[in-house]
Design an enzyme around this catalytic site. Structure first.
Site, PDB file in Angstrom:
ATOM      1  N   ASP A   4      30.985  37.545  32.116  1.00 21.52           N
ATOM      2  CA  ASP A   4      32.416  38.237  32.089  1.00 21.52           C
ATOM      3  C   ASP A   4      33.318  37.585  33.042  1.00 21.52           C
ATOM      4  OD1 ASP A   4      33.019  41.127  30.839  1.00 21.52           O
ATOM      5  OD2 ASP A   4      33.951  41.118  32.796  1.00 21.52           O
ATOM      6  N   LYS A  30      37.460  38.423  28.939  1.00 21.59           N
ATOM      7  CA  LYS A  30      37.980  39.232  27.800  1.00 21.59           C
ATOM      8  C   LYS A  30      39.032  40.055  28.478  1.00 21.59           C
ATOM      9  CE  LYS A  30      34.987  41.637  25.730  1.00 21.59           C
ATOM     10  NZ  LYS A  30      35.857  42.995  25.761  1.00 21.59           N
ATOM     11  N   MET A  52      42.079  50.373  33.910  1.00 26.39           N
ATOM     12  CA  MET A  52      42.954  49.676  32.735  1.00 26.39           C
ATOM     13  C   MET A  52      44.105  50.662  32.808  1.00 26.39           C
ATOM     14  SD  MET A  52      39.985  48.689  30.212  1.00 26.39           S
ATOM     15  CE  MET A  52      39.104  50.069  30.170  1.00 26.39           C
TER      16      MET A  52
END
Ligand code: SAH
Length: 264
Positions: A47, A69, A182
């Protein structure tokens, strides 16, 4: 039959998938179990929030595939990653999916676990230190506090496209410390929703950027000042927003930061 190794034949491990927490960034913030599992991996799906310095724990035969991602950037679709993971494990390989933080916190683990279950592949989560914990360390404060916050909620600022937003009014009423993952691109909306639900404009907020990494920053602000501070301080991802009264003491001390021990 060994629960961790169904289908193993004499002397050979059956293929399986490990969803491994890489921790928040500092390569020392990883578990001993994660290090051991990295050492036995045939394939490592990395990741982009996982520190590539951790690859020093990989065995010599491990094939590393970067499957970053990050929201908004060029990315490998989740469906592709899941298929690759299942395919490699079906071929008898030990597949390590190395994810930033803890795989069970906003780590898309559900899809991957489900795909393994459907394919009859053994899958295990190796927990990691989530960014909220690293942010608390950066702040030098607990996320819970007997006087101010009886609990903490990890929430995403970035709902699944078309999916429901977190219930900001309920969260505002909960009195929990909020750690928003986020949340940068929707900070204004989040602050507005919390203000509309009755939280005070002066409620302390800490922006913690690159927690546990070189260049880590703790930026104190308030609910009313959040959006402007993000712009004026040019805050970049990855960062979490920590919101709540439990921060009062910590933020008062930012001017006079806690002396951290640091292990050379
Ligand atoms: N599974 C991860 C979270 C993945 S979602 C975990 O447990 O930490 C990605 C979000 O995590 C980022 O947008 C950011 O909000 C947060 N994040 C990840 N690493 C971070 C770090 N070192 N410092 C601050 N926030 C971080």
């Amino acid at each position: 039959m060994n629960k961790f190794n169904p289908g193993a034949t004499a002397g050979r491990l059956a293929g399986r998938v490990w969803l491994v927490g890489a921790g928040p960034g500092d390569p020392e913030l990883i578990t001993l179990k994660a290090v051991r599992v990295l050492g036995l991996a045939d394939v490592i799906l990395l990741d982009d929030l996982a520190n590539s310095a951790l690859l020093t724990h990989a065995g010599p035969r491990a094939r590393v595939i970067r499957v970053g991602k990050r929201g908004g950037c060029r990315s490998t679709p989740q469906a592709f990653i899941t298929r690759l993971m299942v395919r490699e494990a079906s071929r008898g390989r030990q597949v390590v999916r190395l994810k930033g933080g803890d795989p069970s916190v906003f780590g898309r683990a559900a899809e991957e676990i489900d795909a393994c279950r459907r394919a009859g592949i053994a899958c295990e989560i190796v927990p990691g230190i989530t960014s909220a914990s690293a942010a608390a360390a950066a702040l030098g404060t607990p996320l819970t506090d007997r006087d101010h916050a009886r609990g903490v909620a990890f929430v995403t600022g970035h709902a699944k496209p078309g999916g429901p937003d977190p219930d900001w009014a309920a969260l505002a009423a909960s009195g929990l410390t909020l750690v928003v993952y986020m949340g940068l691109s929707r900070a204004q909306l989040i602050a507005d929703a919390l203000l509309a639900a009755g939280r005070p404009p002066g409620l302390p907020v800490a922006i913690v950027e690159r927690a546990s990494l070189p260049g880590e920053r703790v930026i104190p602000t308030t609910l009313a000042g959040l959006a402007d501070t993000l712009v004026s301080q040019a805050v970049l991802s990855p960062a979490v927003l920590v919101v709540g009264e439990a921060l009062d003491v910590a933020l008062a001390a930012v001017a006079e930061p806690l002396q951290r021990v640091g292990i050379a």
